[in-house]
Design an enzyme around this catalytic site. Structure first.
Site, short mmCIF file in Angstrom:
data_model
loop_
_atom_site.label_atom_id
_atom_site.label_comp_id
_atom_site.label_asym_id
_atom_site.label_seq_id
_atom_site.Cartn_x
_atom_site.Cartn_y
_atom_site.Cartn_z
CB SER A 108 -2.39 -0.82 1.88
OG SER A 108 -1.59 -0.86 0.72
CG ASN A 109 2.85 -0.63 1.52
OD1 ASN A 109 3.05 0.00 0.50
ND2 ASN A 109 2.74 -1.96 1.54
NE ARG A 110 2.79 7.31 4.97
CZ ARG A 110 1.70 8.06 5.08
NH1 ARG A 110 1.05 8.47 4.01
NH2 ARG A 110 1.27 8.41 6.27
CB SER A 111 4.51 1.13 -2.07
OG SER A 111 4.94 0.92 -3.39
CB ALA B 137 5.77 -1.81 -0.40
#
Ligand code: CTP
Length: 411
Positions: free
Chosen positions: A214-217, A280
């Site tokens: 995943s990502n930091r969004s 994101a």
């Protein structure tokens, strides 16, 4: 867009002053009425020498007003100024412009204009020599500096057979400006009838039943946009991959992966007017997510990745008529990268931010962005709350919608 007439519910004072083009104001009045406006005509004494008060009384939404003294209302200018969304003066003579610039409230029209807080559009029309006179230019400058919108005259045939600058533009040109001015002055509720699709959060691409990429969004900027669009009266569809509780909007679809987000977007986009891709979305996902939890005793796994669909690029190809807003969260060469994405993804608006900066982007309650448009506009929004950033972004979208709408009318 909704089937509502473009000026439905709008109250427009139509000021007519004493020039030969006053006869064209009759057609303008009709057009305003046809587009749903409630038209209140105010004629100057001189205007009645060119067109009859009766003509406007017959065509407009209420009888024409001509004088401070003969009006049945003892304070007509005050009451008229309270119940109006916009004042349009067409044609505006050189004399009228001078009196308005000086605040010479010696008739009902100027008295109303001095009492009004609604936006004002003036359409000067006169002979070329008068239009070119520095006094007219100076008066217009004063009016512009006070926020009055000026629809410049056109080149063409003038009274008496002369040809030159000074003709009153045709009704569609004037009405396009009225629509644009109304749209940019009225934010609250101005998105009523619009459907806005917002995506938010970072997608999760499963590796196995317990692990994901995943990502930091966080979804906070997308949520702020959904809330603001809803506050402006739009029907908002929110597709979220965030874990945060979503705001109360017309429809919320919870998704996890890029593929689920893609599916949800495809099902909701046909009925949306604006799509804001604040999510994101993962660019790659494990090609074969494991059915069972990976066991480290089996050794270090090799993850084979495959690309996901670029939703935004797909949208711009399939739905070129929708207003598309993209985001570019960057760490280097922010401007260049965002400009490239604006072009390659074919969006109308790209919101760029440098997420290496303190308090900017992912997980924060604040953001600092540059909003770029396909028409070459660029607006920097210094570090502020995500709510404030949402307002700035929607203001840009708002202008695009208004431009589009007025182009349709002017076409
Ligand atoms: N986006 C999308 N679908 C994807 C990836 C991104 O719709 N599969 C959208 C995002 O929602 C965002 C915009 O495209 O509005 C830009 O996302 P970004 O990840 O910055 O762009 P990429 O094309 O993935 O470029 P990069 O190589 O920098 O990740």
């Amino acid at each position: 867009m909704s089937d509502q007439l473009v000026l439905e519910g709008k109250r427009v004072v139509l000021g007519v002053t004493g020039g030969i083009a006053a006869y064209k104001a009759v057609e303008l009045c009709r057009e305003l009425i046809n587009l749903g406006a409630y038209v209140i005509p105010i004629l100057t004494e001189e205007a009645t020498r060119f067109v009859s008060e009766k003509t406007f009384s017959a065509l407009a939404s209420e009888p024409a007003h001509v004088s401070l003294w003969s009006d049945p209302d003892p304070l007509p200018h005050v009451h008229l100024s309270h119940r109006v969304d916009l004042v349009l003066v067409a044609p505006a003579t050189a004399r009228f412009l001078a009196r308005y610039a000086y605040g010479l409230a010696d008739d009902l029209l100027i008295s109303t204009l001095l009492a009004v807080t609604a936006p004002v559009v003036v359409c000067p029309a006169m002979h070329t020599e008068m239009w070119d006179h520095p006094a007219v230019a100076a008066n217009l400058e004063v009016l512009r500096s006070r926020g009055v919108v000026v629809v410049e005259p056109e080149q063409g045939k003038l009274a008496g057979g002369d040809v030159g600058m000074g003709r009153l533009p045709p009704p569609p040109t004037i009405i396009a400006e009225v629509v644009r001015t109304l749209a940019s002055s009225d934010k609250e509720g101005s998105w009523r009838g619009l459907k806005v699709l917002v995506t938010a959060g970072g997608t999760r691409e499963p590796i196995d039943p317990v692990r994901f990429i995943s990502n930091r969004s966080s979804g906070k900027q997308g949520y702020a946009l959904a809330k603001e669009a809803s506050a402006r009266g739009a029907e908002v569809f929110l597709i979220t991959a965030s874990n945060l509780p979503p705001p109360k909007v017309a429809k919320v679809v919870q998704v996890e992966t890029a593929a689920e987000m893609d599916q949800a977007v495809r099902s909701l986009v046909p009925e949306s007017d604006v799509v804001i891709m604040a999510a994101a979305v993962a660019d790659f996902r494990p090609a074969q997510p494991r059915m069972h939890k990976l066991d480290k005793r089996e050794g270090v796994p090799t993850l084979e990745l495959e690309p996901t669909t670029d939703i935004l690029s797909w949208l711009s190809k399939e739905y070129p008529d929708k207003i598309l807003v993209g985001f570019a969260a960057e760490t280097t060469d922010v401007r260049e990268r965002a400009t490239r994405k604006l072009e390659t993804k074919g969006v109308d608006v790209m919101v760029a931010n440098d997420v290496t900066k303190k308090g900017v982007g992912f997980e924060h309650d604040t953001n600092e962005v540059t909003v770029m448009t396909s028409t070459g506009e660029e607006m920097f929004v210094p570090l502020t709350s995500k709510e404030e950033v949402a307002r700035a972004i929607l203001d840009v979208v708002h202008r695009m919608l208004a431009d589009r709408q007025s182009r349709e009318i002017g076409a």
